[in-house]
Write a protein that holds these residues in place. Structure first.
Motif, PDB file in Angstrom:
ATOM      1  N   THR A  50      14.347 -34.957 -16.614  1.00  0.00           N
ATOM      2  CA  THR A  50      15.805 -34.856 -16.579  1.00  0.00           C
ATOM      3  C   THR A  50      16.328 -34.142 -17.807  1.00  0.00           C
ATOM      4  OG1 THR A  50      16.072 -36.989 -17.641  1.00  0.00           O
ATOM      5  CG2 THR A  50      16.023 -36.968 -15.241  1.00  0.00           C
ATOM      6  N   ALA A  99      18.266 -32.374 -12.073  1.00  0.00           N
ATOM      7  CA  ALA A  99      16.906 -31.910 -12.383  1.00  0.00           C
ATOM      8  C   ALA A  99      16.485 -30.864 -11.358  1.00  0.00           C
ATOM      9  CB  ALA A  99      15.941 -33.082 -12.386  1.00  0.00           C
ATOM     10  N   ALA A 100      15.662 -29.914 -11.762  1.00  0.00           N
ATOM     11  CA  ALA A 100      15.266 -28.804 -10.892  1.00  0.00           C
ATOM     12  C   ALA A 100      14.429 -29.270  -9.713  1.00  0.00           C
ATOM     13  CB  ALA A 100      14.518 -27.763 -11.704  1.00  0.00           C
ATOM     14  N   CYS A 101      13.606 -30.271  -9.905  1.00  0.00           N
ATOM     15  CA  CYS A 101      12.775 -30.791  -8.815  1.00  0.00           C
ATOM     16  C   CYS A 101      12.611 -32.298  -9.014  1.00  0.00           C
ATOM     17  CB  CYS A 101      11.427 -30.079  -8.791  1.00  0.00           C
ATOM     18  SG  CYS A 101      10.422 -30.358 -10.259  1.00  0.00           S
ATOM     19  N   PRO A 102      12.114 -32.996  -8.003  1.00  0.00           N
ATOM     20  CA  PRO A 102      12.000 -34.460  -8.138  1.00  0.00           C
ATOM     21  C   PRO A 102      11.072 -34.914  -9.264  1.00  0.00           C
ATOM     22  CG  PRO A 102      11.821 -33.826  -5.842  1.00  0.00           C
ATOM     23  CD  PRO A 102      11.821 -32.555  -6.638  1.00  0.00           C
ATOM     24  N   THR A 103      10.052 -34.123  -9.575  1.00  0.00           N
ATOM     25  CA  THR A 103       9.116 -34.538 -10.629  1.00  0.00           C
ATOM     26  C   THR A 103       9.431 -33.908 -11.983  1.00  0.00           C
ATOM     27  OG1 THR A 103       7.607 -32.767  -9.972  1.00  0.00           O
ATOM     28  CG2 THR A 103       7.260 -34.940  -8.968  1.00  0.00           C
ATOM     29  N   CYS A 104      10.415 -33.023 -12.028  1.00  0.00           N
ATOM     30  CA  CYS A 104      10.789 -32.387 -13.299  1.00  0.00           C
ATOM     31  C   CYS A 104      11.501 -33.386 -14.198  1.00  0.00           C
ATOM     32  CB  CYS A 104      11.710 -31.198 -13.037  1.00  0.00           C
ATOM     33  SG  CYS A 104      10.930 -29.869 -12.125  1.00  0.00           S
ATOM     34  N   GLU A 117      19.557 -37.207 -13.022  1.00  0.00           N
ATOM     35  CA  GLU A 117      18.484 -37.174 -12.028  1.00  0.00           C
ATOM     36  C   GLU A 117      18.752 -36.141 -10.939  1.00  0.00           C
ATOM     37  OE1 GLU A 117      17.700 -41.063 -10.503  1.00  0.00           O
ATOM     38  OE2 GLU A 117      17.104 -41.837 -12.453  1.00  0.00           O
TER      39      GLU A 117
END
Length: 66
Positions: free
Chosen positions: A59, A52-57, A49
């Protein structure tokens, strides 16, 4: 005249101590292995988690603790 049977119990305390020690070490080992597996699974999820590149991307499953 009463006859008393004297049992030789010189090493009984030592034997009991060793049995208790073996039981305690066994319980700690079993609990430690179970806790370790759970801990590794939890940290694997955290690692995926956080990496991951962004919070919504999604995993990345290639990041594993082991």
């Amino acid at each position: 005249m009463k006859l008393k049977l004297k049992l030789n119990q010189d090493g009984q305390a030592f034997v009991e101590y060793m049995l208790i020690l073996v039981a305690i070490v066994s319980v700690v080992a079993v609990l430690g292995m179970g806790f370790r597996k759970t801990l590794f699974k939890m940290w694997t999820v955290f690692t995926q988690e956080i990496a991951a590149a962004c919070p919504t991307c999604p995993t990345n499953p290639k990041y594993k603790l082991r």
